[in-house]
Design a protein around this motif. Structure first.
Motif, short mmCIF file in Angstrom:
data_model
loop_
_atom_site.label_atom_id
_atom_site.label_comp_id
_atom_site.label_asym_id
_atom_site.label_seq_id
_atom_site.Cartn_x
_atom_site.Cartn_y
_atom_site.Cartn_z
N LEU A 46 -10.45 -3.59 18.00
CA LEU A 46 -11.16 -4.77 17.49
C LEU A 46 -11.89 -4.44 16.19
O LEU A 46 -12.35 -3.32 15.99
CB LEU A 46 -12.17 -5.28 18.53
N THR A 96 -17.93 -2.56 9.14
CA THR A 96 -18.79 -1.57 8.46
C THR A 96 -18.71 -0.20 9.14
O THR A 96 -18.85 0.82 8.48
CB THR A 96 -20.26 -2.03 8.39
N ALA A 141 -16.17 0.14 11.85
CA ALA A 141 -14.77 0.27 12.27
C ALA A 141 -13.91 0.93 11.19
O ALA A 141 -13.08 1.79 11.48
CB ALA A 141 -14.21 -1.11 12.62
N THR A 171 -22.03 -7.38 12.01
CA THR A 171 -22.34 -8.41 13.02
C THR A 171 -23.19 -7.80 14.12
O THR A 171 -23.21 -6.58 14.30
CB THR A 171 -21.03 -8.92 13.64
N ASN A 217 -22.76 -4.20 16.10
CA ASN A 217 -23.90 -3.29 16.22
C ASN A 217 -24.06 -2.81 17.66
O ASN A 217 -24.29 -1.63 17.92
CB ASN A 217 -25.17 -3.99 15.72
C1 LIG Z 1 -24.29 2.44 4.98
C2 LIG Z 1 -24.52 1.97 6.38
C3 LIG Z 1 -25.81 1.81 6.85
C4 LIG Z 1 -26.04 1.36 8.13
N1 LIG Z 1 -27.32 1.25 8.56
C5 LIG Z 1 -27.56 0.87 9.84
C6 LIG Z 1 -28.89 0.76 10.32
O1 LIG Z 1 -29.85 1.00 9.61
N2 LIG Z 1 -29.08 0.43 11.61
C7 LIG Z 1 -28.02 0.16 12.45
O2 LIG Z 1 -28.27 -0.16 13.59
N3 LIG Z 1 -26.76 0.23 12.02
C8 LIG Z 1 -26.50 0.57 10.75
N4 LIG Z 1 -25.21 0.68 10.31
C9 LIG Z 1 -24.13 0.52 11.30
C10 LIG Z 1 -23.35 -0.79 11.30
O3 LIG Z 1 -22.99 -1.17 10.04
C11 LIG Z 1 -24.02 -1.92 11.98
O4 LIG Z 1 -24.45 -1.47 13.21
C12 LIG Z 1 -23.16 -3.19 12.09
O5 LIG Z 1 -23.89 -4.14 12.77
C13 LIG Z 1 -21.81 -3.03 12.78
O6 LIG Z 1 -21.17 -4.30 12.85
P1 LIG Z 1 -19.74 -4.63 12.34
O7 LIG Z 1 -19.52 -6.07 12.53
O8 LIG Z 1 -19.55 -4.13 10.98
O9 LIG Z 1 -18.87 -3.79 13.39
P2 LIG Z 1 -17.44 -3.15 13.19
O10 LIG Z 1 -17.54 -2.01 12.27
O11 LIG Z 1 -16.43 -4.17 12.90
O12 LIG Z 1 -17.18 -2.65 14.66
C14 LIG Z 1 -17.89 -1.57 15.21
C15 LIG Z 1 -17.27 -1.19 16.56
O13 LIG Z 1 -17.49 -2.19 17.52
C16 LIG Z 1 -16.29 -2.75 17.99
N5 LIG Z 1 -16.52 -4.20 18.06
C17 LIG Z 1 -16.94 -5.00 17.05
N6 LIG Z 1 -17.17 -6.23 17.49
C18 LIG Z 1 -16.91 -6.22 18.81
C19 LIG Z 1 -17.00 -7.20 19.83
N7 LIG Z 1 -17.40 -8.42 19.59
N8 LIG Z 1 -16.67 -6.84 21.10
C20 LIG Z 1 -16.28 -5.58 21.36
N9 LIG Z 1 -16.18 -4.61 20.46
C21 LIG Z 1 -16.50 -4.93 19.18
C22 LIG Z 1 -15.21 -2.33 17.01
O14 LIG Z 1 -13.99 -2.16 17.65
C23 LIG Z 1 -15.76 -1.02 16.51
O15 LIG Z 1 -15.43 0.04 17.37
C24 LIG Z 1 -24.95 1.09 9.00
C25 LIG Z 1 -23.65 1.25 8.53
C26 LIG Z 1 -23.42 1.70 7.24
C27 LIG Z 1 -22.01 1.86 6.79
#
Ligand SMILES: Cc1cc2nc3c(=O)[nH]c(=O)nc-3n(C[C@H](O)[C@H](O)[C@H](O)COP(=O)(O)OP(=O)(O)OC[C@H]3O[C@@H](n4cnc5c(N)ncnc54)[C@H](O)[C@@H]3O)c2cc1C
Lengths: 770, 287
Positions: free
Chosen positions: B34, B39, B41, B116, B120
């Motif tokens: 998924l 960010t 993934a 999202t 997270n």
């Molecule tokens: C530079 C940088 C800084 C960051 N700083 C922080 C921070 O300060 N604090 C923090 O908490 N995080 C941080 N993050 C981490 C991250 O970006 C966030 O936690 C973000 O919310 C992840 O969401 P996404 O939608 O991008 O997930 P994705 O990257 O798309 O997915 C993350 C994981 O979750 C799974 N997934 C996604 N959605 C679902 C769903 N609905 N059901 C089941 N599985 C799912 C995916 O398969 C994947 O394994 C940071 C990341 C980066 C790159």
């Protein structure tokens, strides 16, 4: 010169709009027709013999155009080092690897994906050897030797011994003694290392890469490739950071050349973040032992410095770490008896090299010393500093003359502007203020490279191009060169173009090495501009039928001085065209040789030891003082810097806008290294664990405190218009200021940088127990 | 050891409904992953962590981006709601300010505008910063699986969520009137940094003196210890004093399990966690 002078004016950088809009072209952006993409096989071991390399599977992979290995392709006996004593670095080794990440082989393919795949197909057989990661272990009896012929892992030793330090300390009323330490720091360059090499059948290599000093890179590549430097042409582009980290001859450039020659096509080597952090350069960790003798009245009788620096795997350019701290330490505070004994110790780690703040524990140690000793001797800490601060035209222990200094003035001004005296001890719980001074050299001895030559050619429309071998790291050199040419010639900056950092078109230049751009390169540009102006006036005089000294330029026109406002002038375009017709186009030539009479740095000898190394080592020294106000969080140990007052003795300020920008950057750089940047190695694998920005924390713009900048404006006798280095020296005392501010806030003394929150919390806890 | 990690080749699939997500997961059994904001993934694909040849993008799936308060006062936050949208939402700021604060302090504008809340939480990192807040707010999460769906408290997610499950939404109950909240995170940098440790507190006080109810979510600790139940018990029914807060913080730090990392030792993190809990409770008290 008509119109107002540009010197001292706020002039925006000519490249800032392009950079802000993402239009600037970096090496990373460049693609050449037919370009191949290279990837490098790197050692997984910190220390191992290379037994064999099997590249056959990689060579068979479709899309792979060339494979090189040290065993097959490195010319034997071609070793890199910036001085003979430290030519110990084979850029693509064939016998041994000495740190995790060292280059072993490389492939060039039609895509990055294929190159990556090919790298995995190369099989290297190693015989692992015992390794050593830290200097304190490396000097022990029986420690593994990083280089077999360097006993005790001593890469080099440097000594300056003036007067009689033992006697002086014995006869002192009070002797202060401490050990300071600092960790390995990384440059944290935003733009990853990238090089493109293009080999022409004629035997010529064209290279585009980020280098601070094109001519040294050309020399280093020539030596290691065993080709004439004139067969190498270095081109300079916009650069995403340097900080000293781009002043070497990088193995990546050497490898790109080998691959390009083999494949007959241009080859790009672009590093990942992890490669940049593991396989480029770092700043050496230091152990800095210091003894300072005082008379009752606060006069320093002598200073005894004994330091150990971590070299990493090669001393090739790490050798600079050995002597540059001296250029700072011996200068700031007068010491009639002085000894500086420094050992550079090999370890199986990332190679150490140049970095803009490499000397900071030295100044830090002295600012802590003054604050501590002032209590013992009952002397005001500012008075104590002023009593010992170097004065203009003083001779430092190794016999350089300090031709201009505003150190004392900067201390007084920083203390005044910050309200140091009133604030100290009165800032409330966990808040404190501290002061620290620093300095920096402008241009140290670099043999025949301690000078720059520039020239200017005019076009038929009266515009011109300035040529300089110097380049721009982002500190604004391009703007400075154009500003100076404009100031001297009298035409607007927009009518002047710049050709820089091209080793084919430009003359030899030291590059941005040893803070030489302003004092050396800009001085050469200034002279070239003056020369061109002289030619313009001569031809204009001929046309106007008067002698050159009767001619004056107004706007883009030349007039006979006594007839200004009356007669007709002659336009600059016409002057240029006339010159062409006469077969003597308008041209300006300028050369500047640094005022250095020092002929031997003392390390170019067989023994890693030299007793006397005297003479003028440096053209100009800049100075400055900063105060820091901060708060220590007693529950986490985290330090928040709130306000900084910075007083800069950088001579005449050519362009305050630009200098202030550099100063803010330097302050953030120092705060990062002082408070958060920490490198960690895994003792079990020898691998660096802090190879990404996730773990190697650097400050962002958010961490910038409130900064209040002041300039002294004391002109330097050598620098152009009295200018000297303006971005670093003022802030080299920042860690001392932080340490003193922490003491003011908490009663705790800090002798180790970076002062990360965990270290700080531990110190607070130890203090509470006392 | 490798220095290279270009994104491996993959096929991008764009389902329109939750049903389609599961039929794709079924069709490419074990070969599909998924992808929400990407960010993390994308980074995981580069690192070859659970990289699979098929990537199921959740962006076009309907029914995953609600952000609304129902008649029962429950706030529904769809898994695909962007972190920045939560931080900016007047409804969240009004009724569940703790969640808005956490989202505002997290990462950078770029990350918050791509990342999202589902992503997270789904990574189940001890550093996922919305988790302690969701736990403290007693949020429930709807987990969809091939055979149906369940709703469980977020604090049990680590046990209930299986691979190839889809988080669809979070349900945040309305909070009693006058409830107070506090949040503290510790990171090396004040902005743009992952919390090394953190604490989110929701506190209900009688007559402004006695702790009627409290939930404490911890960040930077292993998932099963993210709720500081021991500390909550120390507080409940007691008059809130500095002393009792210190005791609760002590207990929270003891109960939260964490390992050493490259930057900090477990011992140091535990000390800082105590400080964060103490400050978050105090912030809630004076909220
Ligand atoms: C530079 C940088 C800084 C960051 N700083 C922080 C921070 O300060 N604090 C923090 O908490 N995080 C941080 N993050 C981490 C991250 O970006 C966030 O936690 C973000 O919310 C992840 O969401 P996404 O939608 O991008 O997930 P994705 O990257 O798309 O997915 C993350 C994981 O979750 C799974 N997934 C996604 N959605 C679902 C769903 N609905 N059901 C089941 N599985 C799912 C995916 O398969 C994947 O394994 C940071 C990341 C980066 C790159």
């Amino acid at each position: 010169m008509s119109g107002e002078s540009l010197i001292g004016k706020d002039i925006p950088r000519i490249d800032s709009t392009d950079k802000a809009l993402g239009r600037a072209k970096y090496t990373t952006d460049m693609v050449l027709p037919g370009m191949l993409y290279a990837k490098v096989v790197r050692s997984p071991y910190p220390h191992a013999k290379i037994l064999s390399i099997d590249t056959s599977a990689a060579e068979r992979l479709p899309g792979v155009k060339a494979v090189v290995t040290g065993i097959k392709d490195t010319p034997r006996g071609a070793v890199f080092g910036i001085i003979p004593h430290t030519t110990d670095h084979v850029l693509l080794p064939y016998e041994k690897v000495r740190y995790v990440g060292e280059e072993v082989a490389a492939v060039a393919a039609i895509s990055e994906d294929i190159a990556e795949e090919a790298v995995d197909l190369i099989k290297v057989e190693y015989e692992q050897l015992p390794y050593v990661l830290h200097a304190e272990d490396a000097v022990k009896e029986g420690a593994p030797l990083v280089h077999d012929h360097r006993k005790g892992n001593l890469a080099a030793r440097y000594l300056v011994d003036e007067g009689n330090i033992e006697e002086a300390l014995k006869n002192s009323d009070y002797v202060w003694e401490k050990t300071f330490t600092c960790d390995v720091a990384s440059h944290g360059l935003p733009e990853p290392f990238t090089v493109i090499a293009s080999y022409e059948p004629s035997g010529k290599f064209n290279l585009w890469l980020q280098t601070q000093c094109p001519f040294q890179t050309r020399q280093g590549l020539g030596n290691t490739l065993k080709v004439a430097p004139s067969d190498i042409r270095i081109h300079s582009l916009a650069m995403g950071g340097a900080h000293g980290g781009r002043s070497d001859t990088p193995p990546g450039a050497f490898i790109a050349c080998l691959l390009s020659r083999k494949a007959g096509r241009p080859v790009q080597v672009k590093m990942t973040r992890e490669e940049v952090e593991d396989c480029m350069r770092d700043k050496a960790a230091k152990v800095w032992n210091i003894k300072v003798g005082f008379k009752k009245d606060g006069t320093i009788t002598g200073r005894d410095i004994r330091i150990f620096l971590e070299c990493g795997a090669y001393a090739s350019s790490a050798i600079v770490e050995l002597w540059v701290p001296l250029l700072i330490d011996e200068v700031l505070w007068r010491a009639p008896n002085y000894r500086y004994l420094a050992d550079l110790i090999y370890t199986n780690k990332t190679i150490s090299s140049m970095m803009r703040t490499r000397a900071h524990v030295g100044p830090m140690s002295m600012d802590v010393c003054f604050d501590q000793v002032s209590e013992v001797l009952g002397i005001d800490p500012i008075e104590l500093r002023l009593k010992n601060a170097v004065l203009p035209n003083e001779v430092v222990p190794s016999k350089s003359v300090v031709t201009s200094t505003g150190l004392s003035e900067s201390i007084v001004m920083a203390a005044d502007k910050s309200g140091l005296r009133e604030k100290k001890g009165n800032m409330g719980p966990n808040r404190g203020i501290g002061i620290g001074s620093g300095n920096m050299q402008s241009m140290f001895y670099m043999g025949f490279r301690s000078g720059s030559t520039s020239f200017i050619k005019f076009n038929d429309d009266g515009s011109c191009t300035v040529f300089t071998g110097n380049c721009d790291l982002g500190q604004g050199n391009q703007t400075m060169f154009l500003q100076i040419a404009s100031e001297e010639i009298g035409i607007e900056m927009k009518d002047i173009k710049l050709c820089y950092g091209d080793t084919e078109l430009c003359y030899q230049d030291p590059g941005n090495y040893s803070m030489s751009a302003t004092v050396v390169s800009a001085n050469a540009v200034k002279k070239a501009a003056q020369d061109a102006k002289r030619h313009l006036l001569e031809i204009a005089g001929d046309i106007l039928d008067v002698s050159a000294d009767e001619v004056e330029m107004r706007g883009k026109e030349f007039f006979v001085k006594r007839r200004i406002g009356k007669g007709r002038g002659v336009k600059i375009g016409e002057v240029c065209r006339t010159a062409f017709k006469r077969g003597k186009p308008i041209f300006g030539f300028g050369d500047y040789r640094a005022r250095i009479d020092y002929s031997d740095f003392g390390i170019d000898i067989k023994e890693p030891y030299n007793e006397k190394t005297y003479g003028q080592k440096v053209t100009a020294y800049s100075f400055g003082t900063t105060t820091v106000e901060l708060e220590v969080d007693p529950g986490t140990g985290r330090i928040k810097v709130e306000r900084i007052v910075a007083v800069n003795d950088c001579g005449t300020v050519l362009n305050p806008l630009l200098v202030k920008g550099n100063m803010q950057g330097h302050i953030n750089f120092m705060l990062g290294q002082g408070l958060m940047e920490r490198n960690v190695w895994d003792p079990k694998t020898g691998r660096k664990l802090t190879s990404t920005f996730r773990t190697y924390k650097v400050p962002t713009a958010n961490e910038t405190p409130d900064i209040d900048i002041h300039f002294l404006g004391i002109p330097d006798p050598d620098g152009p218009y009295g200018a000297k280095e303006g971005s670093l020296g003022f802030g080299c005392g920042l860690h001392g200021a932080i340490s003193n501010a922490i003491h003011d806030a908490t009663g705790v003394w800090v002798y180790d940088v970076p002062i990360t929150p965990d270290k700080m919390l531990q110190l607070l806890e130890e203090n509470r127990k006392k | 050891m490798t220095y290279y990690r270009r994104v491996p080749e993959f096929d991008y699939l764009a389902p329109k409904s939750i049903g389609e997500v599961f039929s794709l997961l079924g069709r490419y059994k074990g070969d599909a992953t998924l992808f929400a904001g990407g960010t993390i993934a994308l980074h995981q694909m580069k690192e070859r962590i659970g990289a699979r040849p098929y990537v199921i993008g959740l962006k076009g799936v309907s029914g995953l981006d609600a952000l609304a308060v129902g008649k029962d006062g429950v706030l529904t936050v769809g898994a695909m709601v962007l972190l920045q949208r939560i931080a900016d939402s007047a409804e969240v700021q009004g009724g569940w300010p703790l969640l808005a604060t956490v989202c505002r302090l997290l990462g950078t504008p770029q990350i918050r505008n791509m990342g999202t809340i589902g992503g997270n939480v789904a990574i189940r990192f001890s550093t996922a910063e919305t988790l302690p807040a969701l736990i403290a707010l007693r949020a429930q999460v709807r987990i969809a699986a091939a055979g149906g769906e369940t709703v469980v408290p977020v604090e049990n997610l680590y046990r209930e969520m299986k691979s190839d499950n889809l988080l669809t939404e979070f349900l945040l109950p309305a909070l009693p009137k006058g409830v107070r909240m506090g949040y503290r995170k510790f990171a090396v940098r004040e902005h743009f940094d992952y919390a090394t440790v953190g604490a989110a507190v929701v506190l209900d006080m009688d007559d402004g003196k006695t702790c009627k109810d409290i939930t404490i979510g911890l960040g930077g600790v292993t998932l099963p210890t993210m709720r500081a139940k021991g500390a909550e018990e120390i507080m409940k029914g007691r008059t809130v004093t500095d002393d009792i807060i210190a005791k609760a913080a002590e207990a929270a730090a003891e109960g939260g399990h964490m390992g050493s990392d490259v930057m900090f030792s477990a011992g140091y993190k535990s000390k800082v966690l105590k400080t964060m809990v103490e400050r978050a409770i105090k912030e809630a008290v004076s909220d």
